[in-house]
Structure formats: structure tokens, C-alpha cells
Write a protein that holds these residues in place. Structure first.
Motif, PDB file in Angstrom:
ATOM      1  N   ASP A 161       1.097  -0.983   0.225  1.00  0.00           N
ATOM      2  CA  ASP A 161      -0.354  -0.042  -0.167  1.00  0.00           C
ATOM      3  C   ASP A 161       0.762   1.117   0.018  1.00  0.00           C
ATOM      4  O   ASP A 161       0.197   2.559  -0.567  1.00  0.00           O
ATOM      5  CB  ASP A 161      -1.152   0.058   1.226  1.00  0.00           C
ATOM      6  CG  ASP A 161      -1.603  -1.245   1.419  1.00  0.00           C
ATOM      7  OD1 ASP A 161      -2.132  -1.166  -0.074  1.00  0.00           O
ATOM      8  OD2 ASP A 161      -2.419  -1.510   2.137  1.00  0.00           O
ATOM      9  N   GLU A 162       2.135   1.227   0.825  1.00  0.00           N
ATOM     10  CA  GLU A 162       3.259   2.311   0.814  1.00  0.00           C
ATOM     11  C   GLU A 162       4.487   2.007   1.184  1.00  0.00           C
ATOM     12  O   GLU A 162       4.843   1.138   2.236  1.00  0.00           O
ATOM     13  CB  GLU A 162       1.898   3.392   2.173  1.00  0.00           C
ATOM     14  CG  GLU A 162       3.429   4.736   2.418  1.00  0.00           C
ATOM     15  CD  GLU A 162       2.681   6.108   3.010  1.00  0.00           C
ATOM     16  OE1 GLU A 162       2.683   6.624   3.135  1.00  0.00           O
ATOM     17  OE2 GLU A 162       2.008   5.197   3.840  1.00  0.00           O
ATOM     18  N   ILE A 163       5.398   2.725   0.213  1.00  0.00           N
ATOM     19  CA  ILE A 163       6.786   2.755   0.695  1.00  0.00           C
ATOM     20  C   ILE A 163       6.978   3.836   1.958  1.00  0.00           C
ATOM     21  O   ILE A 163       7.069   5.216   1.058  1.00  0.00           O
ATOM     22  CB  ILE A 163       7.565   1.981  -0.197  1.00  0.00           C
ATOM     23  CG1 ILE A 163       6.538   0.503  -0.196  1.00  0.00           C
ATOM     24  CG2 ILE A 163       9.130   1.921   0.011  1.00  0.00           C
ATOM     25  CD1 ILE A 163       7.770   0.106  -2.270  1.00  0.00           C
ATOM     26  N   SER A 164       7.746   3.653   3.478  1.00  0.00           N
ATOM     27  CA  SER A 164       8.046   5.637   3.316  1.00  0.00           C
ATOM     28  C   SER A 164       9.591   4.970   3.710  1.00  0.00           C
ATOM     29  O   SER A 164      10.702   3.627   3.743  1.00  0.00           O
ATOM     30  CB  SER A 164       7.905   5.291   4.988  1.00  0.00           C
ATOM     31  OG  SER A 164       6.215   5.606   4.612  1.00  0.00           O
ATOM     32  N   ILE A 165      10.477   6.243   3.040  1.00  0.00           N
ATOM     33  CA  ILE A 165      11.125   5.864   2.908  1.00  0.00           C
ATOM     34  C   ILE A 165      11.702   7.299   4.570  1.00  0.00           C
ATOM     35  O   ILE A 165      11.628   8.504   4.086  1.00  0.00           O
ATOM     36  CB  ILE A 165      12.233   6.773   1.978  1.00  0.00           C
ATOM     37  CG1 ILE A 165      11.898   4.953   0.955  1.00  0.00           C
ATOM     38  CG2 ILE A 165      14.262   6.368   1.966  1.00  0.00           C
ATOM     39  CD1 ILE A 165      12.192   6.004  -0.327  1.00  0.00           C
ATOM     40  N   SER A 244       6.773   7.762   0.424  1.00  0.00           N
ATOM     41  CA  SER A 244       6.604   9.138   0.806  1.00  0.00           C
ATOM     42  C   SER A 244       7.907   9.094   2.010  1.00  0.00           C
ATOM     43  O   SER A 244       8.466   7.962   1.742  1.00  0.00           O
ATOM     44  CB  SER A 244       5.745   8.869   2.615  1.00  0.00           C
ATOM     45  OG  SER A 244       4.233   8.583   2.324  1.00  0.00           O
ATOM     46  N   THR A 245       7.988  10.318   1.196  1.00  0.00           N
ATOM     47  CA  THR A 245       9.693   9.913   1.846  1.00  0.00           C
ATOM     48  C   THR A 245      10.080  11.472   3.063  1.00  0.00           C
ATOM     49  O   THR A 245       8.968  12.510   2.895  1.00  0.00           O
ATOM     50  CB  THR A 245      10.677  10.721   0.759  1.00  0.00           C
ATOM     51  OG1 THR A 245      10.133  12.002  -0.257  1.00  0.00           O
ATOM     52  CG2 THR A 245      10.936   9.139  -0.747  1.00  0.00           C
ATOM     53  N   PHE A 246      10.356  11.183   4.134  1.00  0.00           N
ATOM     54  CA  PHE A 246      10.586  12.320   5.169  1.00  0.00           C
ATOM     55  C   PHE A 246      12.492  12.349   5.190  1.00  0.00           C
ATOM     56  O   PHE A 246      13.319  11.558   5.103  1.00  0.00           O
ATOM     57  CB  PHE A 246      10.556  11.720   6.641  1.00  0.00           C
ATOM     58  CG  PHE A 246       9.002  11.710   6.090  1.00  0.00           C
ATOM     59  CD1 PHE A 246       8.203  12.295   6.631  1.00  0.00           C
ATOM     60  CD2 PHE A 246       9.022  10.196   5.836  1.00  0.00           C
ATOM     61  CE1 PHE A 246       6.736  11.542   5.691  1.00  0.00           C
ATOM     62  CE2 PHE A 246       6.807   9.944   5.527  1.00  0.00           C
ATOM     63  CZ  PHE A 246       6.393  10.444   5.826  1.00  0.00           C
ATOM     64  N   VAL A 247      12.268  14.193   5.538  1.00  0.00           N
ATOM     65  CA  VAL A 247      14.167  14.012   6.179  1.00  0.00           C
ATOM     66  C   VAL A 247      14.284  15.333   7.749  1.00  0.00           C
ATOM     67  O   VAL A 247      13.219  15.681   7.332  1.00  0.00           O
ATOM     68  CB  VAL A 247      15.334  14.423   4.798  1.00  0.00           C
ATOM     69  CG1 VAL A 247      14.674  15.835   4.215  1.00  0.00           C
ATOM     70  CG2 VAL A 247      16.456  15.479   4.982  1.00  0.00           C
ATOM     71  N   ASN A 248      15.232  14.541   8.815  1.00  0.00           N
ATOM     72  CA  ASN A 248      14.663  15.877   9.519  1.00  0.00           C
ATOM     73  C   ASN A 248      15.708  16.742   9.851  1.00  0.00           C
ATOM     74  O   ASN A 248      16.468  17.557   8.508  1.00  0.00           O
ATOM     75  CB  ASN A 248      16.248  14.799  10.218  1.00  0.00           C
ATOM     76  CG  ASN A 248      17.724  14.933  10.406  1.00  0.00           C
ATOM     77  OD1 ASN A 248      17.584  14.530   9.278  1.00  0.00           O
ATOM     78  ND2 ASN A 248      18.261  14.959  11.303  1.00  0.00           N
ATOM     79  N   ALA A 249      14.581  17.602  10.050  1.00  0.00           N
ATOM     80  CA  ALA A 249      14.465  18.842   9.643  1.00  0.00           C
ATOM     81  C   ALA A 249      15.827  19.833   9.759  1.00  0.00           C
ATOM     82  O   ALA A 249      16.163  20.676   9.550  1.00  0.00           O
ATOM     83  CB  ALA A 249      12.947  19.570  10.332  1.00  0.00           C
ATOM     84  N   ALA A 250      16.804  19.228  11.119  1.00  0.00           N
ATOM     85  CA  ALA A 250      17.246  20.064  11.447  1.00  0.00           C
ATOM     86  C   ALA A 250      18.921  20.156  10.373  1.00  0.00           C
ATOM     87  O   ALA A 250      19.232  21.462  10.636  1.00  0.00           O
ATOM     88  CB  ALA A 250      18.601  19.535  12.911  1.00  0.00           C
ATOM     89  N   VAL A 282       7.544  -0.443   4.807  1.00  0.00           N
ATOM     90  CA  VAL A 282       6.427  -1.131   3.904  1.00  0.00           C
ATOM     91  C   VAL A 282       6.007  -1.689   4.151  1.00  0.00           C
ATOM     92  O   VAL A 282       5.413  -2.631   5.269  1.00  0.00           O
ATOM     93  CB  VAL A 282       7.345  -2.300   2.760  1.00  0.00           C
ATOM     94  CG1 VAL A 282       6.241  -2.609   2.344  1.00  0.00           C
ATOM     95  CG2 VAL A 282       8.384  -1.718   2.099  1.00  0.00           C
ATOM     96  N   ARG A 283       4.312  -0.690   4.024  1.00  0.00           N
ATOM     97  CA  ARG A 283       3.751  -1.311   4.459  1.00  0.00           C
ATOM     98  C   ARG A 283       2.517  -1.649   3.174  1.00  0.00           C
ATOM     99  O   ARG A 283       1.722  -1.658   2.753  1.00  0.00           O
ATOM    100  CB  ARG A 283       2.136  -0.101   5.185  1.00  0.00           C
ATOM    101  CG  ARG A 283       3.470   0.540   6.435  1.00  0.00           C
ATOM    102  CD  ARG A 283       2.698   1.997   6.671  1.00  0.00           C
ATOM    103  NE  ARG A 283       3.210   2.273   8.226  1.00  0.00           N
ATOM    104  CZ  ARG A 283       4.137   2.929   7.536  1.00  0.00           C
ATOM    105  NH1 ARG A 283       4.319   3.772   6.550  1.00  0.00           N
ATOM    106  NH2 ARG A 283       5.074   3.741   8.626  1.00  0.00           N
ATOM    107  N   LYS A 284       1.235  -3.304   4.053  1.00  0.00           N
ATOM    108  CA  LYS A 284       0.531  -3.587   3.274  1.00  0.00           C
ATOM    109  C   LYS A 284      -1.168  -4.113   3.972  1.00  0.00           C
ATOM    110  O   LYS A 284      -0.340  -5.002   5.162  1.00  0.00           O
ATOM    111  CB  LYS A 284       0.986  -5.129   2.692  1.00  0.00           C
ATOM    112  CG  LYS A 284      -0.428  -5.305   1.765  1.00  0.00           C
ATOM    113  CD  LYS A 284       0.335  -7.311   0.961  1.00  0.00           C
ATOM    114  CE  LYS A 284       0.716  -8.101   2.420  1.00  0.00           C
ATOM    115  NZ  LYS A 284       1.175  -9.434   1.275  1.00  0.00           N
TER     116      LYS A 284
END
Length: 346
Positions: A161-165, A244-250, A282-284
């Protein structure tokens, strides 16, 4: 540790843009493994200086607007590694040169729009198949590591359903190439949802949130829709509705600092002290699978990724020819275990 998989004896690998920061790590990695690098690029003085760090290494001047010079630069090589930005200018002519020479092409671009163009332009180009070569863009920290982790985490699931990095850095001392690439992107973000890639305008605000990373980072404020080439590589071969992709803000403030001095060496190898963690989920349905990696210096870490890829390709350990990603062509878990990570969780 020096790798000794089956391969041609003392293979020659052309490195274009060889005087750049990351390319110097690539050259050192090739030499450590007993390969013969041939350094190439546009600036003769910089090339000579880079070659002087490794007595006996050959260098050849070549410019992307002179096809003959590119042909001479890669003559006798088994593969060419393109480390020269802006990649929108260098990738097409170097791929064409690789096709003429019938040798493998890999690059280190983190430029998302360039990566999309490369895949779209050459994926169905019959010349690639006829040449029997591999064209592997974004074979670097961004584009390869997240793709390999996501592929390993996906395992035997045919779809998700979704892959997050999520990427965490304790600092970001960007190279000049990273800064210039960010300026060219002008805030535009590549996202993947509803099974398709799209480009968001720079004036659309990015989502914010938190992510609990493995040690040493813990819970961090993060910026979502982090425009990374992993979105492109994963979407090319893993079946998922959303990435979905994320990076720490600092560390992002470092990218905006006009006074940045770039990466600062912390040891004799030239690596910086920067620590990174990359985690994929990885979510399913109600299930999830995770994979994470921790290491040091995102620029230096690119070198073992791309050189390991070249070595496996030349040894016939890739699953396919054509235009491919790391997770698509290699056994993801085995490849990850070959890398000099401080910690790997699959």
C-alpha cells in the motif's frame, strides 16, 4: 576489504568528472579493489591535480559537446561512471558515448528530474538492448540505498500500500554540486501517489511531522515529500500505491547557508564525520516490514555503492541488462551486506 569476485583481469573504468568531491572517493575505491581508473573531465588542470594524487593513473580531457573527445575518454574501458554535474548536461552525451562503445554506464545524480528523463528516454530504446549493456542512473547514496532497503523490506510481497523512506543526518555539509542542484530544482518536489509520479511546484508547502529513527537519532522533526531520487528508482520496479519520503529538519539549514564550506575531512580517507540513518517501512493492510542502515558520510558512501555495482555487473551478477535501478538488478540483501555500513537491520 578488497573484493575479488569473478571479473575481467584489471578492468579499466572511466570516471567522468573525476576531480569532483565524490568522484575522488570513487577513484580511491576503484584502486583499492585493484581496478584501473581512467580520469576524465573538462578541466585539464584539475584532472592533472586529481591524477597526481595517484601516480600512474591516466587522465584524458573530454567535453560533453565534443562526441569525439568522449569516445577517446572511454576508449578501452569496460564501464563509465559519470560523476559530473549538472547531469542534465552530462548524462545524455555520456550515455550516447557508452552506447557507441557498447560499455556500461552508471551515474551519481541526485537530480530527480534528470533521473526521470533518463529512465523515460532510454528505458525502451532498442539500442540499449542491442548493445547488451546496463544503463544505471542514480547509483549513489540517494537513489540506490533507499531502493535497496525498500526492496529488501518488500521481500516476497508482490505489492504494498505504501513505502516510506526516512533519512536522518546529524549535519549536512553540502558539496557545491548539491547546492547548485537544489537551486536548479527551485523547490519543485517529485512525489509518487496513486501509482504515478508528479512534480509539485516550489510554492506548495511541504508537510511536516515527526519520525522515530533508530539510534543515535531517536524522534526527530521531519519534512515530508523530500524530493529524492529514491522515489524514482523505487517506483520503477516495486508495486505500491504511494511512496512517502522524509528528512529530519535540523540539517536542512546547512543547505541554505551561503557560507557553507562543503564536507570537512575527519580522517585520512577524507571522509567527514557526518552520520546518516536511512529507514524504510513497507506497509500492506495492517502489516509492515522495516529495514534500516546506519553509516558515515553520504558522499563517501556513494563510492562503494557505485563500484560494487560495476563489479557485480562485470562479473555477470546482475539480473538484467537495460535501464535499471539497484533494487531491480541486484539481490538487495546481499548487496546491502557488502557495503561498509556501521549497522544494517533487515
Amino acid at each position: 576489504m578488497t573484493k575479488t569476485h569473478d571479473r575481467p583481469a584489471n578492468p579499466v573504468i572511466a570516471v567522468y568528472g573525476a576531480y569532483g568531491h565524490t568522484a575522488r572517493f570513487v577513484t580511491a575505491e576503484l584502486l583499492e579493489r585493484g581496478w584501473t581508473p581512467v580520469l576524465s573531465g573538462r578541466d585539464a588542470a584539475k584532472l592533472e591535480a586529481a591524477a597526481a594524487e595517484h601516480p600512474g593513473v591516466e587522465w584524458r580531457v573530454a567535453t560533453v559537446d565534443d562526441a569525439g573527445s568522449l569516445d577517446r575518454a572511454i576508449d578501452g574501458a569496460a564501464a563509465v561512471i559519470n560523476a559530473a554535474g549538472p547531469f542534465e548536461d552530462t548524462a545524455p552525451p555520456l550515455i550516447e558515448a557508452a552506447l557507441r562503445a557498447r560499455i556500461h554506464y552508471l551515474d551519481l545524480t541526485a537530480e530527480t528530474l534528470v533521473a526521470i528523463d533518463t529512465f523515460d528516454t532510454y528505458r525502451d530504446d532498442p539500442r540499449v538492448k542491442e548493445a547488451g549493456i546496463v544503463v544505471a542512473p542514480v547509483m549513489a547514496f540517494y537513489g540506490a540505498l533507499g531502493d535497496l532497503l525498500a526492496t529488501a523490506a518488500m521481500g516476497d510481497w508482490p505489492a504494498a500500500d505504501e513505502i516510506s523512506i526516512a533519512v536522518a543526518l546529524d549535519s549536512w555539509q553540502p558539496t557545491r554540486g548539491t547546492v547548485l542542484a537544489g537551486r536548479r530544482r527551485a523547490g519543485r518536489r517529485v512525489v509518487f501517489s496513486d501509482h504515478r509520479l508528479s512534480v509539485l511546484a516550489g510554492d506548495e508547502p511541504a508537510p511536516e511531522g515527526t519520525w522515530t529513527f533508530p539510534a543515535p537519532f531517536g524522534t526527530q522533526d521531519v519534512i515530508g515529500e523530500f524530493s529524492t531520487t529514491d522515489v524514482i528508482t523505487i517506483s520503477r520496479h516495486l508495486d505500491t500505491e504511494r511512496i512517502s519520503t522524509f528528512v529530519n529538519a535540523a540539517p536542512l539549514k546547512d543547505l541554505m547557508d551561503p557560507e557553507t564550506q562543503g564536507p570537512q575531512a575527519a580522517d585520512d580517507s577524507g571522509r567527514s564525520a557526518q552520520v546518516f540513518v536511512v529507514e524504510t517501512v513497507v506497509r500492506k493492510g495492517g502489516e509492515e516490514r522495516r529495514a534500516a542502515a546506519r553509516g558515515r558520510d553520504i558522499y563517501a558512501f556513494t563510492a562503494p555503492i557505485v563500484v560494487e555495482a560495476v563489479e557485480r555487473i562485470l562479473a555477470g551478477r546482475g539480473r538484467a541488462t537495460g535501464v535499471v535501478t539497484a533494487g531491480e538488478i541486484f539481490d538487495a540483501g546481499d548487496f546491502l551486506r557488502s557495503l561498509p555500513l556501521d549497522e544494517l537491520s533487515l
